[in-house]
Scaffold this active site. Sequence first.
Site, PDB file in Angstrom:
ATOM      1  CG  ASP A 107       4.896  -2.770   8.631  1.00  0.00           C
ATOM      2  OD1 ASP A 107       5.907  -3.122   7.985  1.00  0.00           O
ATOM      3  OD2 ASP A 107       4.294  -1.701   8.422  1.00  0.00           O
ATOM      4  N   GLY A 144      12.261  -3.956   8.730  1.00  0.00           N
ATOM      5  CA  GLY A 144      13.320  -3.129   8.127  1.00  0.00           C
ATOM      6  C   GLY A 144      13.787  -2.059   9.101  1.00  0.00           C
ATOM      7  NE  ARG A 145       9.181   0.894   9.785  1.00  0.00           N
ATOM      8  CZ  ARG A 145       7.876   0.863  10.025  1.00  0.00           C
ATOM      9  NH1 ARG A 145       7.344   1.769  10.832  1.00  0.00           N
ATOM     10  NH2 ARG A 145       7.122  -0.054   9.475  1.00  0.00           N
ATOM     11  CB  SER A 172       1.652  -7.675   0.368  1.00  0.00           C
ATOM     12  OG  SER A 172       2.670  -6.828  -0.132  1.00  0.00           O
ATOM     13  CG  ASN A 221       5.616  -7.218   0.670  1.00  0.00           C
ATOM     14  OD1 ASN A 221       5.077  -7.867   1.562  1.00  0.00           O
ATOM     15  ND2 ASN A 221       5.752  -5.898   0.768  1.00  0.00           N
ATOM     16  CD1 TRP A 222       4.427 -10.741  -5.732  1.00  0.00           C
ATOM     17  CD2 TRP A 222       6.413 -11.767  -5.676  1.00  0.00           C
ATOM     18  NE1 TRP A 222       4.212 -12.063  -5.416  1.00  0.00           N
ATOM     19  CE2 TRP A 222       5.412 -12.712  -5.381  1.00  0.00           C
ATOM     20  CE3 TRP A 222       7.754 -12.183  -5.689  1.00  0.00           C
ATOM     21  CZ2 TRP A 222       5.699 -14.058  -5.103  1.00  0.00           C
ATOM     22  CZ3 TRP A 222       8.034 -13.516  -5.418  1.00  0.00           C
ATOM     23  CH2 TRP A 222       7.012 -14.428  -5.129  1.00  0.00           C
ATOM     24  NE  ARG A 249       0.886  -1.866   8.776  1.00  0.00           N
ATOM     25  CZ  ARG A 249       0.856  -1.784   7.469  1.00  0.00           C
ATOM     26  NH1 ARG A 249      -0.289  -1.855   6.837  1.00  0.00           N
ATOM     27  NH2 ARG A 249       1.967  -1.625   6.761  1.00  0.00           N
ATOM     28  NE  ARG A 289       1.304   1.947   4.833  1.00  0.00           N
ATOM     29  CZ  ARG A 289       2.150   2.763   5.452  1.00  0.00           C
ATOM     30  NH1 ARG A 289       1.720   3.875   6.001  1.00  0.00           N
ATOM     31  NH2 ARG A 289       3.439   2.468   5.530  1.00  0.00           N
TER      32      ARG A 289
END
Length: 258
Positions: free
Chosen positions: A30, A33-34, A75, A78-79, A195, A201
Site C-alpha cells: 500500500d 498513490g501517496r 482487490s 479496486n475495480w 502492510r 486495516r
Amino acid sequence: MGRPWRAVEERVAVAEGPRGTPRHVACVMDGNGRWAAQRSLPRTAGHEAAEAAVIDTIEAAHGAGVEWLTLYAFSTENWGRPGGEVEFLMRLARRTVRRRALFLHARGIRCRFLGTGDPRIPPALARDMADLTELTRRNRRMTLTIALDHGGRRDIVEAARSLIRGGVPADQVTEHSFAGHLPHPDTPDVDLVIRTSGEQRISNFMLWQVAYAEWIFPGALWPDFRAADFRECLDTYRRRDRRFGGVRAPAASGKGPR
Ligand code: IPE
Ligand code: IPE
Ligand code: MG
C-alpha cells in the site's frame, strides 16, 4: 492433565522455519498513490515504481527461506477505481508477469494467482498468468501467490457455496473441511502480514487465513520498501510471542502453569 502449553508450541513449530523465520508472509502493498502525490506525479507513476519493491521483497523472502509469500496486488474493491487507473494496473501486471517469468523460474519459485476470475481481467493478462503458473508449477523453493482481483469475503462465500453444492451435511462442516473449499487449500495460514504506508486495516485480505497472523505496519510507502525493510520485519516477528490463545511453557522453571 497433559501439558496445556503443548498445543501452542506445536502450532508455533508448524508456523516457523529455520531461526524463527515465518513460513508464510503476506504483504499488503500500500501507498503507491501517496508516493506519487509526494512527487507531484500521477498515481500511475507510483504503481510503476512499485515493481522494484516487489522484486526486492521476493528476493529477500527467498533469501531468508520463507516458504510462502503472498502479495496483495489488486482487490475486488479496486475495480471501483477510475477506469484509467485500473487499465494501467492491468497493463502493468501483464508487463511484470511477462518480464519477470524467467527471474522467478530460475529461483525455483512456484507462482500462482489468487482471484475471482472476473471477466474484466484482460484475456491477454489471464493467458500470461496461466502461462507463468504452468511454467513454474513444479518449483518447490518458495510459493509466490499473487492476489489479483482477490476478496477475502468472496472466497469465504465461494467456499460455502461449494460445500452446499457438494451436499456436505451441516454436521460435517468443520473448520478443517471448510478450509478445504477455499482457493488453494494447500496454503498454510499466514504467519506474518506486512502492510506498508502506515495504514492499519485488513481491507478484505485473506480473512480466513490471517486469523492468527502477526501484523507489522511499516511507515514506508510501498515503492520505497526494500529488502532491508523486509528483513527488519522478519526480525520484529522473531521477537513476537505467539500464543494462539493458549499459554507458553514457563521458561526453564521446571514448573507447569497453574
Ligand atoms: C496500493 O497503493 C496499490 C493498489 C491498491 C493497487 P494505492 O494505490 O492504494 O496507494 P494509496 O493508498 O492511494 O497511497
Ligand atoms: C488494499 O489497499 C489493496 C491492495 C494493496 C491491493 P487499498 O489501498 O485498496 O485499501 P484501502 O482502500 O486503503 O482500504
Ligand atoms: Mg491504498
